[in-house]
Design a protein around this motif. Structure first.
Motif, PDB file in Angstrom:
ATOM      1  N   SER A 149      32.144  26.034  45.216  1.00  0.00           N
ATOM      2  CA  SER A 149      33.335  26.871  45.371  1.00  0.00           C
ATOM      3  C   SER A 149      33.876  26.829  46.800  1.00  0.00           C
ATOM      4  O   SER A 149      33.163  27.166  47.760  1.00  0.00           O
TER       5      SER A 149
ATOM      6  N   THR B 246      36.273  28.735  48.038  1.00  0.00           N
ATOM      7  CA  THR B 246      36.491  30.090  48.581  1.00  0.00           C
ATOM      8  C   THR B 246      35.181  30.634  49.150  1.00  0.00           C
ATOM      9  O   THR B 246      35.155  31.198  50.240  1.00  0.00           O
ATOM     10  N   VAL B 247      34.100  30.428  48.413  1.00  0.00           N
ATOM     11  CA  VAL B 247      32.799  30.923  48.864  1.00  0.00           C
ATOM     12  C   VAL B 247      32.356  30.154  50.110  1.00  0.00           C
ATOM     13  O   VAL B 247      31.883  30.739  51.084  1.00  0.00           O
TER      14      VAL B 247
ATOM     15  N   THR C 243      39.986  34.756  54.775  1.00  0.00           N
ATOM     16  CA  THR C 243      39.410  33.908  53.734  1.00  0.00           C
ATOM     17  C   THR C 243      38.972  34.687  52.497  1.00  0.00           C
ATOM     18  O   THR C 243      39.229  34.257  51.371  1.00  0.00           O
ATOM     19  N   ALA C 244      38.343  35.827  52.703  1.00  0.00           N
ATOM     20  CA  ALA C 244      37.645  36.476  51.584  1.00  0.00           C
ATOM     21  C   ALA C 244      38.609  37.124  50.604  1.00  0.00           C
ATOM     22  O   ALA C 244      39.453  37.927  50.991  1.00  0.00           O
ATOM     23  N   GLY C 245      38.464  36.775  49.329  1.00  0.00           N
ATOM     24  CA  GLY C 245      39.197  37.465  48.276  1.00  0.00           C
ATOM     25  C   GLY C 245      38.366  38.646  47.827  1.00  0.00           C
ATOM     26  O   GLY C 245      37.928  38.704  46.685  1.00  0.00           O
TER      27      GLY C 245
ATOM     28  N   LYS D 247      32.810  36.538  37.354  1.00  0.00           N
ATOM     29  CA  LYS D 247      32.448  35.126  37.311  1.00  0.00           C
ATOM     30  C   LYS D 247      31.484  34.807  36.165  1.00  0.00           C
ATOM     31  O   LYS D 247      31.639  33.811  35.472  1.00  0.00           O
TER      32      LYS D 247
ATOM     33  N   TRP E  80      42.662  29.534  40.336  1.00  0.00           N
ATOM     34  CA  TRP E  80      41.453  29.927  41.081  1.00  0.00           C
ATOM     35  C   TRP E  80      40.448  28.784  40.990  1.00  0.00           C
ATOM     36  O   TRP E  80      40.265  28.202  39.909  1.00  0.00           O
TER      37      TRP E  80
ATOM     38  N   ASN F 243      45.531  34.741  41.441  1.00  0.00           N
ATOM     39  CA  ASN F 243      44.839  34.197  42.603  1.00  0.00           C
ATOM     40  C   ASN F 243      44.996  32.688  42.475  1.00  0.00           C
ATOM     41  O   ASN F 243      44.564  32.141  41.458  1.00  0.00           O
TER      42      ASN F 243
ATOM     43  N   TYR G 144      42.918  41.576  38.874  1.00  0.00           N
ATOM     44  CA  TYR G 144      43.799  42.222  39.878  1.00  0.00           C
ATOM     45  C   TYR G 144      44.808  43.177  39.240  1.00  0.00           C
ATOM     46  O   TYR G 144      45.831  43.490  39.841  1.00  0.00           O
TER      47      TYR G 144
ATOM     48  N   TYR H 193      46.851  37.968  48.060  1.00  0.00           N
ATOM     49  CA  TYR H 193      46.913  36.620  48.631  1.00  0.00           C
ATOM     50  C   TYR H 193      48.355  36.203  48.899  1.00  0.00           C
ATOM     51  O   TYR H 193      49.261  36.598  48.158  1.00  0.00           O
TER      52      TYR H 193
ATOM     53  N   ARG I  14      45.696  29.321  51.581  1.00  0.00           N
ATOM     54  CA  ARG I  14      45.680  30.684  51.049  1.00  0.00           C
ATOM     55  C   ARG I  14      45.252  31.666  52.142  1.00  0.00           C
ATOM     56  O   ARG I  14      44.224  31.473  52.797  1.00  0.00           O
TER      57      ARG I  14
END
Ligand code: GLU
Length: 371
Positions: free
Chosen positions: A14, A16-17, A37-39, A101, A125, A175, A206, A311, A350
């Motif tokens: 991932s 994002t992670v 960065t963090a969602g 997830k 995403w 996202n 969301y 975002y 993003r």
């Protein structure tokens, strides 16, 4: 040593992670970085929810739970889906998972045979296509365009349908684009699912973060074809699909963390406190969104105005050749963002505004210097 599976070798971790972990590590090393960065909401967990977790711990509620979740929480979830989403759901049609997830992961494992196609709306995403592939499925991309506010065209989705189409993933508010799909678009997509007999995977994590427009759950129109995935780690859908998802949990995680389930029950049933918290957060995010959009536009940068989530997808043409270079240049300027590559949002990065106004102002100042 023998190698890893082909399945895992073909998988991307991932983005994002990974990018968030890198930003946290740089901060830990003392680098003065603004992480966008963090969602993940930056607000602390409300006190009444923390207290429920402490109570569960003190009462020894620390043992295994049933794979689909404790009955009290499933009842509260069914009630929530009825009250807030207009979905006529029984407790047996809900499942509690380890994060949204795991709900999605189990769902694709439950639905897909090798070669089954899943339509994903790009930008998406990062985890949807990888989860589909890990389950043996084939992600099929349908593009959404900045000039349409990243709202999908149901006719383009229709053209991508084949006899192998097993599911369509819809995520509104979205996202990474922040798009909130109009009700008529969601209705058209629900009709396609019924007409062509595929599943609509509606990721509504969301749902409470909408600044213009209103939330609509397409499952109300296609209850037999929709699995609604939500925050606080849960999903609802047809009984057989939910049972299969719980059976997969029983062979992997057994059950979601028991203490967290009692905490989630408090969040779902103490409506007054939860609604006050959600309203506070929504107002704060809206203010931050406006601050960020104004700042970006003052710098002459292009971004589609997001109506929901937290975002902003920033077009990077003004300061980089592609999104990777853009993210690197921003990192050199001490602003961490996620490059759009793994979202299929090329020439975009993003930015998450789930961070303080002070941080956003600092980031804008650094971007001004960079430019
Ligand atoms: N939803 C968040 C994000 O997109 C959390 C990280 C992840 O699991 O992808 O940043």
């Amino acid at each position: 040593m023998r190698g890893l599976s082909e399945r895992v070798k073909a998988m991307k971790p991932s983005a994002t992670v990974a990018v968030n972990a890198r930003a946290l590590e740089l901060k830990r090393q003392g680098v003065d970085l603004v992480p966008l960065t963090a969602g993940e909401p930056d607000f602390d967990t409300p006190e009444h929810v923390k207290e429920a977790a402490r109570r569960a711990l003190a009462q020894g509620k620390t043992k295994y739970a049933p794979p689909a979740g404790i009955p009290e929480l499933r009842e509260a979830l069914a009630e929530k889906f009825r009250r807030e989403n207009g979905l006529a759901v029984a407790p047996e049609e809900t499942i509690v998972t380890v994060g949204g997830k795991q709900a999605l992961f189990n769902l694709f494992q439950a639905l897909l045979d090798p070669g089954d196609e899943v339509i994903v709306l790009a930008p998406y995403w990062v985890s949807y296509p990888e989860m589909v592939r890990l389950a043996g499925g084939v992600p099929v991309e349908v593009a959404t365009r900045p000039e349409d506010g990243f709202v999908p065209d149901p006719e383009a989705v229709r053209r991508a349908i084949t006899p192998r189409t097993k599911a369509l993933v819809v995520n509104s508010p979205n996202n990474p684009t922040g798009a909130v799909y109009p009700q008529e678009v969601l209705e058209a997509l629900a009709r396609l699912a019924v007409e062509h007999d595929f599943y609509l995977v509606s990721d509504e994590i969301y749902e409470h973060l909408i600044y213009e427009g209103a939330h609509f759950s397409p499952g109300t129109l296609a209850p037999e074809h929709t699995i609604t995935v939500n925050g606080a780690a849960n999903a609802c859908g047809p009984r057989g699909v939910i049972k299969a998802m719980a059976d997969i949990s029983s062979q992997s995680t057994t059950s979601p963390d028991t203490i967290a389930q009692w905490a989630a029950l408090e969040a779902l049933t103490n409506l007054e406190a939860s609604q006050a918290f959600i309203q506070m957060a929504r107002k704060a995010y809206q203010k931050r969104r406006d601050l960020l959009l104004e700042g970006l536009s003052a710098l002459g940068l292009k971004a589609v105005r997001p109506s929901g989530a937290f975002y902003v997808l920033l077009n990077t043409d003004a300061f980089a050749e592609d999104e990777i270079q853009a993210a690197e240049r921003l990192l050199e300027a001490r602003v961490a963002v996620v490059p759009g590559t793994d979202f299929a949002a090329y020439r975009h990065v993003r930015l998450s505004y789930a961070t303080s106004e002070e941080n956003l102002k600092k980031a804008l100042g650094r971007m001004a210097t960079l430019l």
